[in-house]
Design a protein around this motif. Sequence first.
Motif, PDB file in Angstrom:
ATOM      1  N   ILE A   1      10.523  12.111  11.792  1.00  0.00           N
ATOM      2  CA  ILE A   1       9.643  11.352  12.673  1.00  0.00           C
ATOM      3  C   ILE A   1       8.933  10.327  11.807  1.00  0.00           C
ATOM      4  O   ILE A   1       8.259  10.685  10.839  1.00  0.00           O
ATOM      5  N   THR A   2       9.124   9.060  12.144  1.00  0.00           N
ATOM      6  CA  THR A   2       8.518   7.993  11.355  1.00  0.00           C
ATOM      7  C   THR A   2       7.436   7.289  12.153  1.00  0.00           C
ATOM      8  O   THR A   2       7.478   7.253  13.371  1.00  0.00           O
ATOM      9  N   GLY A   3       6.490   6.729  11.440  1.00  0.00           N
ATOM     10  CA  GLY A   3       5.467   5.895  12.047  1.00  0.00           C
ATOM     11  C   GLY A   3       5.796   4.446  11.738  1.00  0.00           C
ATOM     12  O   GLY A   3       5.928   4.071  10.576  1.00  0.00           O
ATOM     13  N   GLU A   4       5.960   3.649  12.749  1.00  0.00           N
ATOM     14  CA  GLU A   4       6.375   2.262  12.544  1.00  0.00           C
ATOM     15  C   GLU A   4       5.260   1.364  12.007  1.00  0.00           C
ATOM     16  O   GLU A   4       5.516   0.218  11.648  1.00  0.00           O
ATOM     17  N   LEU A   5       4.046   1.889  11.898  1.00  0.00           N
ATOM     18  CA  LEU A   5       2.962   1.140  11.275  1.00  0.00           C
ATOM     19  C   LEU A   5       2.791   1.544   9.810  1.00  0.00           C
ATOM     20  O   LEU A   5       1.893   1.067   9.132  1.00  0.00           O
ATOM     21  N   ASP A   6       3.659   2.427   9.331  1.00  0.00           N
ATOM     22  CA  ASP A   6       3.639   2.874   7.939  1.00  0.00           C
ATOM     23  C   ASP A   6       4.249   1.790   7.052  1.00  0.00           C
ATOM     24  O   ASP A   6       4.759   0.773   7.533  1.00  0.00           O
ATOM     25  N   ALA A   7       4.269   2.024   5.757  1.00  0.00           N
ATOM     26  CA  ALA A   7       4.886   1.092   4.807  1.00  0.00           C
ATOM     27  C   ALA A   7       6.378   0.968   5.112  1.00  0.00           C
ATOM     28  O   ALA A   7       7.009   1.931   5.573  1.00  0.00           O
ATOM     29  N   PRO A   8       6.969  -0.196   4.893  1.00  0.00           N
ATOM     30  CA  PRO A   8       8.385  -0.411   5.229  1.00  0.00           C
ATOM     31  C   PRO A   8       9.353   0.660   4.731  1.00  0.00           C
ATOM     32  O   PRO A   8      10.266   1.036   5.470  1.00  0.00           O
ATOM     33  N   PRO A   9       9.205   1.217   3.527  1.00  0.00           N
ATOM     34  CA  PRO A   9      10.161   2.250   3.103  1.00  0.00           C
ATOM     35  C   PRO A   9      10.090   3.546   3.901  1.00  0.00           C
ATOM     36  O   PRO A   9      10.983   4.376   3.819  1.00  0.00           O
ATOM     37  N   MET A  10       9.038   3.717   4.694  1.00  0.00           N
ATOM     38  CA  MET A  10       8.874   4.937   5.471  1.00  0.00           C
ATOM     39  C   MET A  10       9.163   4.730   6.959  1.00  0.00           C
ATOM     40  O   MET A  10       9.037   5.649   7.752  1.00  0.00           O
ATOM     41  N   ARG A  11       9.581   3.546   7.329  1.00  0.00           N
ATOM     42  CA  ARG A  11       9.906   3.259   8.725  1.00  0.00           C
ATOM     43  C   ARG A  11      11.355   3.637   9.020  1.00  0.00           C
ATOM     44  O   ARG A  11      12.163   3.830   8.126  1.00  0.00           O
ATOM     45  N   ARG A  12      11.670   3.704  10.312  1.00  0.00           N
ATOM     46  CA  ARG A  12      12.997   4.155  10.748  1.00  0.00           C
ATOM     47  C   ARG A  12      14.139   3.386  10.085  1.00  0.00           C
ATOM     48  O   ARG A  12      15.130   3.980   9.671  1.00  0.00           O
ATOM     49  N   THR A  13      14.009   2.072   9.967  1.00  0.00           N
ATOM     50  CA  THR A  13      15.114   1.273   9.418  1.00  0.00           C
ATOM     51  C   THR A  13      15.428   1.631   7.977  1.00  0.00           C
ATOM     52  O   THR A  13      16.560   1.434   7.530  1.00  0.00           O
ATOM     53  N   ALA A  14      14.467   2.173   7.249  1.00  0.00           N
ATOM     54  CA  ALA A  14      14.715   2.596   5.868  1.00  0.00           C
ATOM     55  C   ALA A  14      15.097   4.073   5.794  1.00  0.00           C
ATOM     56  O   ALA A  14      15.977   4.461   5.029  1.00  0.00           O
ATOM     57  N   VAL A  15      14.443   4.889   6.613  1.00  0.00           N
ATOM     58  CA  VAL A  15      14.654   6.339   6.569  1.00  0.00           C
ATOM     59  C   VAL A  15      16.029   6.731   7.107  1.00  0.00           C
ATOM     60  O   VAL A  15      16.712   7.586   6.540  1.00  0.00           O
ATOM     61  N   GLN A  16      16.449   6.108   8.189  1.00  0.00           N
ATOM     62  CA  GLN A  16      17.725   6.459   8.837  1.00  0.00           C
ATOM     63  C   GLN A  16      18.911   6.409   7.864  1.00  0.00           C
ATOM     64  O   GLN A  16      19.602   7.408   7.690  1.00  0.00           O
TER      65      GLN A  16
ATOM     66  N   ALA B   1      11.168   7.132  15.901  1.00  0.00           N
ATOM     67  CA  ALA B   1      10.104   6.253  15.435  1.00  0.00           C
ATOM     68  C   ALA B   1       8.999   6.213  16.478  1.00  0.00           C
ATOM     69  O   ALA B   1       9.254   6.032  17.661  1.00  0.00           O
ATOM     70  N   ILE B   2       7.772   6.388  16.016  1.00  0.00           N
ATOM     71  CA  ILE B   2       6.612   6.276  16.898  1.00  0.00           C
ATOM     72  C   ILE B   2       5.960   4.922  16.600  1.00  0.00           C
ATOM     73  O   ILE B   2       5.429   4.700  15.519  1.00  0.00           O
ATOM     74  N   ALA B   3       6.031   4.042  17.583  1.00  0.00           N
ATOM     75  CA  ALA B   3       5.593   2.658  17.398  1.00  0.00           C
ATOM     76  C   ALA B   3       4.107   2.546  17.079  1.00  0.00           C
ATOM     77  O   ALA B   3       3.708   1.690  16.292  1.00  0.00           O
ATOM     78  N   GLU B   4       3.278   3.389  17.662  1.00  0.00           N
ATOM     79  CA  GLU B   4       1.827   3.271  17.509  1.00  0.00           C
ATOM     80  C   GLU B   4       1.276   4.085  16.349  1.00  0.00           C
ATOM     81  O   GLU B   4       0.075   4.278  16.237  1.00  0.00           O
ATOM     82  N   SER B   5       2.138   4.602  15.488  1.00  0.00           N
ATOM     83  CA  SER B   5       1.695   5.490  14.422  1.00  0.00           C
ATOM     84  C   SER B   5       1.978   4.896  13.051  1.00  0.00           C
ATOM     85  O   SER B   5       2.898   4.109  12.871  1.00  0.00           O
TER      86      SER B   5
ATOM     87  N   LEU C   1       1.182   6.420   8.824  1.00  0.00           N
ATOM     88  CA  LEU C   1       1.601   7.432   7.863  1.00  0.00           C
ATOM     89  C   LEU C   1       1.589   8.859   8.422  1.00  0.00           C
ATOM     90  O   LEU C   1       2.399   9.678   8.038  1.00  0.00           O
ATOM     91  N   TYR C   2       0.678   9.158   9.341  1.00  0.00           N
ATOM     92  CA  TYR C   2       0.505  10.525   9.812  1.00  0.00           C
ATOM     93  C   TYR C   2       0.713  10.642  11.326  1.00  0.00           C
ATOM     94  O   TYR C   2      -0.255  10.769  12.081  1.00  0.00           O
ATOM     95  N   PRO C   3       1.946  10.649  11.798  1.00  0.00           N
ATOM     96  CA  PRO C   3       2.189  10.740  13.242  1.00  0.00           C
ATOM     97  C   PRO C   3       1.540  11.954  13.896  1.00  0.00           C
ATOM     98  O   PRO C   3       1.062  11.869  15.017  1.00  0.00           O
ATOM     99  N   ILE C   4       1.501  13.092  13.209  1.00  0.00           N
ATOM    100  CA  ILE C   4       0.929  14.295  13.814  1.00  0.00           C
ATOM    101  C   ILE C   4      -0.565  14.133  14.064  1.00  0.00           C
ATOM    102  O   ILE C   4      -1.115  14.730  14.982  1.00  0.00           O
ATOM    103  N   GLN C   5      -1.234  13.288  13.293  1.00  0.00           N
ATOM    104  CA  GLN C   5      -2.664  13.038  13.514  1.00  0.00           C
ATOM    105  C   GLN C   5      -2.897  11.842  14.433  1.00  0.00           C
ATOM    106  O   GLN C   5      -3.865  11.809  15.178  1.00  0.00           O
ATOM    107  N   GLU C   6      -2.015  10.864  14.373  1.00  0.00           N
ATOM    108  CA  GLU C   6      -2.210   9.633  15.121  1.00  0.00           C
ATOM    109  C   GLU C   6      -1.626   9.686  16.532  1.00  0.00           C
ATOM    110  O   GLU C   6      -2.114   8.994  17.424  1.00  0.00           O
ATOM    111  N   SER C   7      -0.595  10.475  16.720  1.00  0.00           N
ATOM    112  CA  SER C   7       0.051  10.629  18.040  1.00  0.00           C
ATOM    113  C   SER C   7       0.437  12.083  18.252  1.00  0.00           C
ATOM    114  O   SER C   7       1.616  12.419  18.393  1.00  0.00           O
ATOM    115  N   PRO C   8      -0.556  12.990  18.273  1.00  0.00           N
ATOM    116  CA  PRO C   8      -0.227  14.418  18.322  1.00  0.00           C
ATOM    117  C   PRO C   8       0.614  14.856  19.515  1.00  0.00           C
ATOM    118  O   PRO C   8       1.599  15.575  19.314  1.00  0.00           O
ATOM    119  N   PRO C   9       0.318  14.464  20.757  1.00  0.00           N
ATOM    120  CA  PRO C   9       1.135  14.971  21.866  1.00  0.00           C
ATOM    121  C   PRO C   9       2.600  14.552  21.759  1.00  0.00           C
ATOM    122  O   PRO C   9       3.501  15.362  21.992  1.00  0.00           O
TER     123      PRO C   9
END
Length: 82
Positions: free
Chosen positions: A27-42, A56-60, A62-70
Amino acid sequence: VAGYFAMFARDGLPSPTAPIGVPVLAITGELDAPPMRRTAVQPMLAAVCAHLEVHAIAESGLYPIQESPPLTVALIEQFLAR
């Protein structure tokens, strides 16, 4: 720091290119640094993971579990149910 380094420098660690046969959820956060986004991780994980799902969670960031918990929990539950 020395203990942390020793942990990764010891013999017997698995190869970072060894194939992973179990399903993997990333699960990636698309507001994270580029190396941690879906296009790099995949492509990085697809090289070693036979059964990979990347969400990929668009609104998240570095920490998707804290930024988009549900949404993060729903993705994990759906993955585990399969």
